[in-house]
Design a protein around this motif. Structure first.
Motif, PDB file in Angstrom:
ATOM      1  N   ARG A 283       0.540  -1.207  -0.224  1.00  0.00           N
ATOM      2  CA  ARG A 283      -0.063  -0.034   0.208  1.00  0.00           C
ATOM      3  C   ARG A 283       0.409   0.922  -0.052  1.00  0.00           C
ATOM      4  O   ARG A 283       0.496   2.116  -0.607  1.00  0.00           O
ATOM      5  CB  ARG A 283      -0.823  -0.008   1.041  1.00  0.00           C
ATOM      6  N   ASP A 284       2.323   0.664   0.274  1.00  0.00           N
ATOM      7  CA  ASP A 284       3.068   2.128  -0.161  1.00  0.00           C
ATOM      8  C   ASP A 284       3.186   2.762  -0.816  1.00  0.00           C
ATOM      9  O   ASP A 284       3.902   3.561  -1.562  1.00  0.00           O
ATOM     10  CB  ASP A 284       4.420   1.748   1.144  1.00  0.00           C
ATOM     11  N   PHE A 285       3.536   1.995  -1.826  1.00  0.00           N
ATOM     12  CA  PHE A 285       4.588   1.614  -4.270  1.00  0.00           C
ATOM     13  C   PHE A 285       3.523   3.143  -4.543  1.00  0.00           C
ATOM     14  O   PHE A 285       4.716   3.222  -4.842  1.00  0.00           O
ATOM     15  CB  PHE A 285       4.000   0.300  -4.342  1.00  0.00           C
ATOM     16  N   PRO A 286       2.374   2.794  -4.522  1.00  0.00           N
ATOM     17  CA  PRO A 286       1.589   3.857  -5.280  1.00  0.00           C
ATOM     18  C   PRO A 286       1.972   5.523  -4.485  1.00  0.00           C
ATOM     19  O   PRO A 286       2.563   5.984  -5.340  1.00  0.00           O
ATOM     20  CB  PRO A 286       0.320   4.084  -5.032  1.00  0.00           C
ATOM     21  N   TRP A 287       1.919   5.705  -3.639  1.00  0.00           N
ATOM     22  CA  TRP A 287       2.491   6.928  -2.822  1.00  0.00           C
ATOM     23  C   TRP A 287       4.064   6.960  -3.492  1.00  0.00           C
ATOM     24  O   TRP A 287       4.592   8.222  -3.748  1.00  0.00           O
ATOM     25  CB  TRP A 287       1.939   7.341  -1.370  1.00  0.00           C
ATOM     26  N   VAL A 288       5.125   6.525  -2.756  1.00  0.00           N
ATOM     27  CA  VAL A 288       6.421   6.218  -2.948  1.00  0.00           C
ATOM     28  C   VAL A 288       6.615   6.616  -5.106  1.00  0.00           C
ATOM     29  O   VAL A 288       7.106   7.684  -4.992  1.00  0.00           O
ATOM     30  CB  VAL A 288       7.427   5.479  -2.793  1.00  0.00           C
ATOM     31  N   ILE A 289       5.427   6.370  -5.535  1.00  0.00           N
ATOM     32  CA  ILE A 289       6.044   6.271  -7.049  1.00  0.00           C
ATOM     33  C   ILE A 289       5.530   8.138  -7.882  1.00  0.00           C
ATOM     34  O   ILE A 289       5.909   8.948  -8.381  1.00  0.00           O
ATOM     35  CB  ILE A 289       4.846   4.952  -7.648  1.00  0.00           C
ATOM     36  N   ILE A 290       4.448   8.182  -6.792  1.00  0.00           N
ATOM     37  CA  ILE A 290       4.181   9.424  -6.890  1.00  0.00           C
ATOM     38  C   ILE A 290       4.713  10.982  -6.672  1.00  0.00           C
ATOM     39  O   ILE A 290       5.301  11.576  -7.276  1.00  0.00           O
ATOM     40  CB  ILE A 290       2.584   9.577  -6.057  1.00  0.00           C
ATOM     41  N   SER A 338       7.837   7.823   2.061  1.00  0.00           N
ATOM     42  CA  SER A 338       7.437   8.141   0.996  1.00  0.00           C
ATOM     43  C   SER A 338       9.077   8.990  -0.103  1.00  0.00           C
ATOM     44  O   SER A 338       8.978   8.997  -1.174  1.00  0.00           O
ATOM     45  CB  SER A 338       6.380   9.048   0.811  1.00  0.00           C
ATOM     46  N   THR A 339       9.734   9.809   0.718  1.00  0.00           N
ATOM     47  CA  THR A 339      10.949  10.495   0.148  1.00  0.00           C
ATOM     48  C   THR A 339      11.982  10.162   0.077  1.00  0.00           C
ATOM     49  O   THR A 339      12.805  10.100  -0.210  1.00  0.00           O
ATOM     50  CB  THR A 339      10.222  11.975   1.348  1.00  0.00           C
ATOM     51  N   LEU A 340      12.027   8.782   1.388  1.00  0.00           N
ATOM     52  CA  LEU A 340      13.571   8.312   1.418  1.00  0.00           C
ATOM     53  C   LEU A 340      14.109   7.414  -0.345  1.00  0.00           C
ATOM     54  O   LEU A 340      15.297   8.063  -0.381  1.00  0.00           O
ATOM     55  CB  LEU A 340      13.646   7.363   1.984  1.00  0.00           C
ATOM     56  N   SER A 341      13.781   7.273  -1.090  1.00  0.00           N
ATOM     57  CA  SER A 341      14.003   6.705  -2.620  1.00  0.00           C
ATOM     58  C   SER A 341      14.418   8.048  -3.646  1.00  0.00           C
ATOM     59  O   SER A 341      14.923   7.865  -4.260  1.00  0.00           O
ATOM     60  CB  SER A 341      12.713   6.041  -2.901  1.00  0.00           C
TER      61      SER A 341
END
Length: 407
Positions: A283-290, A338-341
């Motif tokens: 569930r975190d993946f889409p927000w990280v992509i955004i 979400s910002t680390l990547s």
């Protein structure tokens, strides 16, 4: 309560989060339980006093070059959301910490290795989208991924991993250039070594310095600079062993032979790589992509209208604001996750075209100018973080007031 705060502080410190943020979280938890606490947090140890009881200095493990699991960090923040409202007892909180720390990697070693290959190939598409870059990034990323997996449970090797990785990568790269298999662009080695780049460390250190945590900030900046020298040491030795003439090296990116869409595909591949390599929750993946696309868009706009430093600043600013907003959304993906990547996008994007060959050859004046560019890029990213945090804070306060008004 003392045991819980100490365990929570140690868990947060091991992720590489700034001591400013850790101290704020621990004080919020203590206030939620109406406990008077004195808390001192540094990068390598923590001292906490609750009432008349004081913990012995807790040695923390800085895992900047360990393989932190993002799903563990997300669950750690879910626990923080609960204890900041005193929804569970400290004893229950201790049990939750033990459970969180015991979580295995979601995808295992094979998933981590595949993830790192995607990580390197995605960055390669951002730096210079061509077939040679994709092949070299994939092969070198595979080798560095094996190194990272092999040494993940060996903290004593933390400081020599950048040397080993950069040495192996440079040996293969310079041998390929010398024998005519590769062009001399030094940019070919950046994607495979990008995980070692201490951009997040240096930026966090600058953030701590600006926040008044001088000791932690200075030590983190020195640590980051040390890693840069270790990386350079490995590259220099690889260069000397192969004996490649400096004039055979190129420092200009090759033309985009894939298409204008290549960087956008690269971001998606990079995000998938982070998902697998760092064990991200579904569930975190889409927000990280955004957040990745937002940071890339901000950097691209800044580079186009003003220049590289402003691109780094504007990308960091939008990254911080979007991450903070997502962290306060019902999905509750922590802003740190979400910002680390996005740091790996900003740092290679800002520093990728620095002429590393000047540091290898005798052109020291140009090398010094490049070092100044590195410093200014880190300052630009740090400034974006600071201003983004200042902008996001009123939004948080407004949300709190709105909840109270509804009640």
């Amino acid at each position: 309560m003392l045991t819980f705060l100490a365990g929570l502080g140690k868990a947060l410190s091991s992720t590489g989060i700034s001591v400013t943020t850790i101290q704020s979280i621990l004080y919020n938890v203590a206030r939620a339980y109406q406990v008077k606490a004195e808390i001192l947090v540094f990068t390598t140890f923590i001292i906490i006093k609750v009432g008349d009881e004081e913990s012995s200095p807790l040695t923390t493990v800085n895992q900047i070059y360990g393989l932190s699991q993002l799903n563990t960090i997300s669950e750690l923040y879910e626990l923080i959301y609960k204890v900041e409202k005193a929804e569970i007892t400290p004893r229950e909180g201790i049990k939750c910490l033990k459970k969180i720390n015991a979580h295995p990697h979601r995808f295992g070693k094979i998933g981590m290795l595949i993830g790192y290959v995607f990580f390197a190939v995605g960055l390669g598409l951002l730096l210079q989208p061509n077939s040679q870059q994709l092949i070299v990034s994939g092969i070198l990323g595979f080798l560095v991924g094996i190194l990272l997996i092999f040494t993940q449970d060996k903290p004593r090797l933390a400081l020599i991993k950048p040397v080993i990785g950069s040495f192996l990568v440079s040996i293969i790269f310079f041998w390929g250039v010398k024998n005519g298999f590769l062009t001399g662009s030094i940019l070919l080695i950046i994607p495979a070594l990008a995980y070692f780049l201490p951009g997040a460390t240096l930026t966090t250190g600058m953030f701590e310095l600006a926040s008044g945590d001088l000791i932690s900030g200075a030590s983190r900046v020195i640590y980051g600079i040390t890693i840069l020298f270790l990386l350079l040491f490995g590259v220099l030795n690889g260069f000397k062993i192969i004996g490649l003439p400096q004039e055979d090296l190129l420092v200009v990116a090759a033309a985009n032979t894939i298409g204008w869409w290549a960087p956008y595909i690269g971001i998606m591949l990079f995000g998938i790589g982070m998902f697998l390599f760092l064990s991200m929750r579904n569930r975190d993946f889409p927000w990280v992509i955004i957040v990745l696309y937002v940071a890339f868009l901000g950097q691209s706009l800044g580079n186009y209208f003003i220049g590289g430093f402003f691109g780094a600043f504007f990308g960091s600013l939008l990254m911080t604001i979007s991450g903070a907003l997502i962290g306060r959304s019902p999905m509750r993906t922590p802003s740190f996750v979400s910002t680390l990547s996005a740091f790996w996008l900003l740092v290679p994007g800002s520093l990728g075209f620095i002429t590393l060959a000047n540091l290898i050859g005798p052109n020291y004046s140009s090398g010094i100018a490049d070092v100044i560019q590195v410093i200014m890029s880190v300052v630009a990213i740090s400034l974006g973080l600071l201003i983004g945090a200042v902008i996001a804070e009123p939004l948080k306060l407004q949300k709190i007031k709105l909840k109270k008004f509804k009640k």
